[in-house]
Design an enzyme around this catalytic site. Structure first.
Site, short mmCIF file in Angstrom:
data_model
loop_
_atom_site.label_atom_id
_atom_site.label_comp_id
_atom_site.label_asym_id
_atom_site.label_seq_id
_atom_site.Cartn_x
_atom_site.Cartn_y
_atom_site.Cartn_z
N GLY A 40 1.10 2.66 -8.03
CA GLY A 40 1.62 1.99 -9.22
C GLY A 40 0.58 1.89 -10.33
CB ALA B 290 -0.89 -0.01 1.23
CD GLU C 222 -2.73 -2.65 -6.65
OE1 GLU C 222 -1.53 -2.85 -6.84
OE2 GLU C 222 -3.17 -1.56 -6.23
N GLY D 13 -2.62 2.40 -5.26
CA GLY D 13 -2.73 2.88 -6.64
C GLY D 13 -1.56 3.72 -7.08
C1 5RP Z 1 0.25 -0.26 -6.82
C2 5RP Z 1 0.11 -0.14 -5.35
C3 5RP Z 1 1.30 -0.46 -4.50
O1 5RP Z 1 0.93 -1.42 -3.58
C4 5RP Z 1 1.76 0.78 -3.78
O2 5RP Z 1 2.00 1.80 -4.74
C5 5RP Z 1 3.03 0.51 -2.97
O3 5RP Z 1 4.12 0.33 -3.82
P1 5RP Z 1 5.57 -0.04 -3.28
O4 5RP Z 1 5.53 -1.45 -2.81
O5 5RP Z 1 6.44 0.12 -4.53
O6 5RP Z 1 5.95 0.93 -2.21
O7 5RP Z 1 -0.92 0.19 -4.82
O8 5RP Z 1 -0.89 0.19 -7.50
#
Ligand code: 5RP
Length: 220
Positions: A97, A83, A103, A95
């Site tokens: 990513g 998250a 998700e 989100g």
């Molecule tokens: C992707 C997400 C990811 O879980 C969130 O952005 C966390 O990313 P990271 O593990 O690179 O810190 O929601 O849509």
């Protein structure tokens, strides 16, 4: 200890939730990638995985894990993902990513949602991280106006088209005091596909990687 090392710790701890011959849902992002690295070592114990993005599908396949169609895989016993922010109630912002829609579907389809994160993701009040909102392209101006009315500052994410062919608005300045209420309200705006607030279906378990080990917080 570095943030990456804390993410790795959390990702490794999630393996304990895996049962043999299971199909699991896999999230997207750098922490989820560390989890996939761990899965590669025990892939003989899996019947397959359901992926939350094209990027995760590629990574799962590259380590030899079978990726199944979510429509035929059935209910998921386990979904593991990270998250961008979490509060103590395990309401999440996700989100960053861009994979929030798939998700959210995997979270909805799973019996147990285990969130893996480094300790910087735990906050008192959600909203310092801009809230991602996936929108139908023809509706982004309308949705933007609706978000402005609610005090947010929406910004179109540049050069991003989601796996579903949509756009993302990142909404700044949201102090999210009532996550479930806000999620339900934003879900009703025409043109929004998915709000990156996971409060109506929060995580069940948070594995938080810290310098001193992995802290477990359960949803109550
Ligand atoms: C992707 C997400 C990811 O879980 C969130 O952005 C966390 O990313 P990271 O593990 O690179 O810190 O929601 O849509």
């Amino acid at each position: 200890m570095s943030t990456d090392s804390m993410k790795k710790r959390a990702a490794e701890a999630a393996l304990e939730y895996l049962e043999n011959h299971t199909i699991l849902g896999v999230g997207t992002g750098s922490t989820a990638n560390y989890f996939i690295d761990n899965l590669a070592r025990i892939k003989h114990r899996l019947d397959g995985a359901v992926s939350s993005s094209e990027a995760t599908t590629r990574r799962l396949k590259s380590v030899g894990i079978t990726v199944l169609n979510p429509n035929t895989a059935g209910h998921l016993p386990l979904y593991v993902d990270s998250a961008d922010e979490t509060n103590q109630q395990l309401h999440l912002i996700k989100g960053g990513g861009g994979a929030l829609t798939q998700e959210k579907i995997l979270a909805a389809t799973s019996d147990l949602f285990v969130c893996i994160a480094d300790r910087s993701k735990l906050v008192e009040i959600l909203g310092t991280f801009p809230l991602p909102v996936e929108v139908i392209p023809m509706a982004h101006s309308h949705v933007r106006r609706e978000l402005l009315k609610r005090g947010g500052q929406p910004t179109l994410r540049k050069n991003v088209i989601t796996d579903n062919g949509n756009l993302i608005l990142d909404v700044y300045n949201m102090q999210i005091l009532e996550p479930t209420k806000l999620e339900a309200e934003l879900n009703n705006i025409a043109g929004i596909v998915t709000v990156g607030l996971f409060a109506l279906r929060p995580a069940d378990v948070l594995l938080l990687g810290t310098a001193s080990g992995v802290r477990t917080i359960r949803h109550f």
